[in-house]
Design a protein around this motif. Structure first.
Motif, PDB file in Angstrom:
ATOM      1  N   ALA A 111       0.826  -1.211   0.000  1.00 39.38           N
ATOM      2  CA  ALA A 111       0.000   0.000   0.000  1.00 39.38           C
ATOM      3  C   ALA A 111       0.857   1.255   0.000  1.00 39.38           C
ATOM      4  CB  ALA A 111      -0.932  -0.006   1.210  1.00 39.38           C
ATOM      5  N   ASN A 112       1.926   1.252   0.781  1.00 39.12           N
ATOM      6  CA  ASN A 112       2.824   2.405   0.832  1.00 39.12           C
ATOM      7  C   ASN A 112       3.470   2.658  -0.530  1.00 39.12           C
ATOM      8  OD1 ASN A 112       5.942   3.289   1.353  1.00 39.12           O
ATOM      9  ND2 ASN A 112       4.563   4.315   2.786  1.00 39.12           N
ATOM     10  N   ALA A 113       3.899   1.583  -1.203  1.00 46.94           N
ATOM     11  CA  ALA A 113       4.512   1.719  -2.521  1.00 46.94           C
ATOM     12  C   ALA A 113       3.506   2.218  -3.549  1.00 46.94           C
ATOM     13  CB  ALA A 113       5.101   0.377  -2.956  1.00 46.94           C
ATOM     14  N   LEU A 114       2.261   1.754  -3.456  1.00 49.58           N
ATOM     15  CA  LEU A 114       1.225   2.229  -4.371  1.00 49.58           C
ATOM     16  C   LEU A 114       0.965   3.719  -4.164  1.00 49.58           C
ATOM     17  CD1 LEU A 114      -1.340  -0.722  -4.176  1.00 49.58           C
ATOM     18  CD2 LEU A 114       0.109  -0.138  -6.123  1.00 49.58           C
ATOM     19  N   ALA A 115       0.905   4.127  -2.890  1.00 47.60           N
ATOM     20  CA  ALA A 115       0.660   5.535  -2.586  1.00 47.60           C
ATOM     21  C   ALA A 115       1.772   6.415  -3.132  1.00 47.60           C
ATOM     22  CB  ALA A 115       0.521   5.720  -1.070  1.00 47.60           C
ATOM     23  N   GLU A 120      -4.294   4.523  -6.936  1.00 45.07           N
ATOM     24  CA  GLU A 120      -5.416   4.385  -6.003  1.00 45.07           C
ATOM     25  C   GLU A 120      -5.468   2.957  -5.462  1.00 45.07           C
ATOM     26  OE1 GLU A 120      -9.135   5.671  -7.493  1.00 45.07           O
ATOM     27  OE2 GLU A 120      -8.410   7.650  -8.118  1.00 45.07           O
ATOM     28  N   TYR A 121      -5.781   2.849  -4.179  1.00 46.97           N
ATOM     29  CA  TYR A 121      -5.865   1.536  -3.548  1.00 46.97           C
ATOM     30  C   TYR A 121      -6.814   1.586  -2.352  1.00 46.97           C
ATOM     31  CZ  TYR A 121      -3.122   3.337   0.342  1.00 46.97           C
ATOM     32  OH  TYR A 121      -2.717   4.070   1.424  1.00 46.97           O
ATOM     33  N   ARG A 122      -7.237   0.418  -1.952  1.00 47.28           N
ATOM     34  CA  ARG A 122      -7.993   0.254  -0.713  1.00 47.28           C
ATOM     35  C   ARG A 122      -7.448  -0.982  -0.024  1.00 47.28           C
ATOM     36  NH1 ARG A 122     -12.067   2.530   1.648  1.00 47.28           N
ATOM     37  NH2 ARG A 122     -13.624   1.442   2.915  1.00 47.28           N
ATOM     38  N   LEU A 123      -7.213  -0.879   1.273  1.00 46.59           N
ATOM     39  CA  LEU A 123      -6.653  -1.973   2.042  1.00 46.59           C
ATOM     40  C   LEU A 123      -7.783  -2.640   2.822  1.00 46.59           C
ATOM     41  CD1 LEU A 123      -3.255  -1.548   3.890  1.00 46.59           C
ATOM     42  CD2 LEU A 123      -4.760  -3.507   4.117  1.00 46.59           C
ATOM     43  N   VAL A 124      -8.083  -3.891   2.483  1.00 42.47           N
ATOM     44  CA  VAL A 124      -9.195  -4.624   3.094  1.00 42.47           C
ATOM     45  C   VAL A 124      -8.628  -5.776   3.912  1.00 42.47           C
ATOM     46  CG1 VAL A 124     -11.348  -5.857   2.683  1.00 42.47           C
ATOM     47  CG2 VAL A 124     -10.657  -4.018   1.136  1.00 42.47           C
ATOM     48  N   VAL A 125      -8.921  -5.787   5.215  1.00 44.77           N
ATOM     49  CA  VAL A 125      -8.339  -6.777   6.124  1.00 44.77           C
ATOM     50  C   VAL A 125      -9.444  -7.601   6.774  1.00 44.77           C
ATOM     51  CG1 VAL A 125      -6.860  -7.148   8.120  1.00 44.77           C
ATOM     52  CG2 VAL A 125      -6.436  -5.193   6.614  1.00 44.77           C
ATOM     53  N   SER A 151      -6.615   6.166   7.621  1.00 44.95           N
ATOM     54  CA  SER A 151      -7.654   5.244   8.078  1.00 44.95           C
ATOM     55  C   SER A 151      -8.774   5.076   7.063  1.00 44.95           C
ATOM     56  CB  SER A 151      -8.230   5.724   9.418  1.00 44.95           C
ATOM     57  OG  SER A 151      -8.767   7.029   9.287  1.00 44.95           O
ATOM     58  N   GLN A 152      -9.044   6.116   6.254  1.00 45.51           N
ATOM     59  CA  GLN A 152     -10.125   6.011   5.278  1.00 45.51           C
ATOM     60  C   GLN A 152      -9.794   5.031   4.153  1.00 45.51           C
ATOM     61  OE1 GLN A 152      -8.533   8.820   6.074  1.00 45.51           O
ATOM     62  NE2 GLN A 152      -8.007  10.062   4.265  1.00 45.51           N
ATOM     63  N   ASN A 153      -8.533   4.629   4.057  1.00 45.35           N
ATOM     64  CA  ASN A 153      -8.133   3.651   3.039  1.00 45.35           C
ATOM     65  C   ASN A 153      -8.149   2.220   3.578  1.00 45.35           C
ATOM     66  OD1 ASN A 153      -7.526   6.008   1.592  1.00 45.35           O
ATOM     67  ND2 ASN A 153      -5.853   5.004   0.512  1.00 45.35           N
ATOM     68  N   VAL A 154      -8.524   2.059   4.845  1.00 44.03           N
ATOM     69  CA  VAL A 154      -8.516   0.739   5.481  1.00 44.03           C
ATOM     70  C   VAL A 154      -9.951   0.298   5.750  1.00 44.03           C
ATOM     71  CG1 VAL A 154      -7.711  -0.637   7.430  1.00 44.03           C
ATOM     72  CG2 VAL A 154      -6.301   1.246   6.565  1.00 44.03           C
TER      73      VAL A 154
END
Length: 240
Positions: A111-115, A120-125, A151-154
């Motif tokens: 995610a850090n590398a994409l940013a 654009e990305y979304r991290l779904v856990v 936090s809005q990306n998680v």
């Protein structure tokens, strides 16, 4: 029912049935054969080279994800398969076990590398445990803040008690899936994603095995656990 064919239960089943058959003259030889077979299964599955080799056959299927090779014009969903989470005390919102931390670290790196590339990305856990949702979200947000992830990306997935349900939740998000899990678990996740016809990439983390030739050694509980993991993953792939 699937647990009945895990190495250790299978050994107990063979020895138990064999012992029962010893009571009858007509089945005594067959009973001895079953007991010997059980001991052989235990000895083979406990061999370090066997457990290592079986795990390696799963882990070698996917290489570490090269974020630099990802398409800058694509939206990505970095999906993390769940593992152990618990609330660990009044001064700690939540704790992740080691396999989960390995997965979260790799997801944070991606995610850090994409940013940094402006992608654009979304991290779904996925985090299936008895802990309340707010504790999970807070722990995840705190952890990923170290990677500069807002936090809005998680997003949190709750109630997914197995890999099939996890993937069903992951594919609901719009974007190309990047599945993150321990290397041995990725083949099963990728197969499940394929069943949903999802466009997915594998992002393995936490390799445990290495290529090695078979050699007799001292039986170990670690090798038995590795063999069990292999059987568990293969059953999950055969019966998704």
């Amino acid at each position: 029912m699937a647990r009945a064919v895990f190495p250790l239960p299978l050994v107990f089943e063979l020895v138990l049935v064999g012992g029962l058959l010893l009571r009858f003259r007509r089945t005594r030889k067959f009973g001895i054969g079953l007991m010997v077979a059980g001991l052989l299964v235990l000895g083979i599955c406990s061999q370090p080279s066997v457990g290592n080799g079986l795990l390696y056959s799963l882990e070698r299927r996917h290489h570490a994800l090269d974020v630099a090779a990802l398409d800058a014009g694509t939206n990505y969903v970095v999906a993390v398969a769940g593992n152990g989470f618990r609330v660990c005390g009044p001064h700690c919102v939540g704790c992740f076990n080691d396999p989960f931390l390995i997965r979260l670290q790799e997801a944070g790196r991606i995610a850090n590398a994409l940013a940094k590339r402006g992608i654009e990305y979304r991290l779904v856990v996925s985090a299936n445990s008895e802990a309340v949702a707010v504790a999970k979200r807070t722990a995840l947000n705190d952890y990923f803040a170290a990677f500069g992830i807002p936090s809005q990306n998680v997003a949190l997935v709750e109630g997914a008690a197995n890999s099939r349900l996890e993937v069903e939740n992951f594919v609901r998000h719009s974007g190309k899936l990047v599945l993150v899990s321990n290397a041995y678990h990725l083949p099963r996740l990728m197969k499940l994603a394929g069943l949903h016809r999802a466009d997915a990439l594998a992002a393995p983390a936490g390799w445990q095995a290495s290529p090695a030739k078979f050699a007799l050694g001292i039986p170990s509980a670690d090798a038995l656990a590795a063999t069990r993991t292999y059987v568990y993953e293969r059953l999950g792939m055969l019966f998704p």
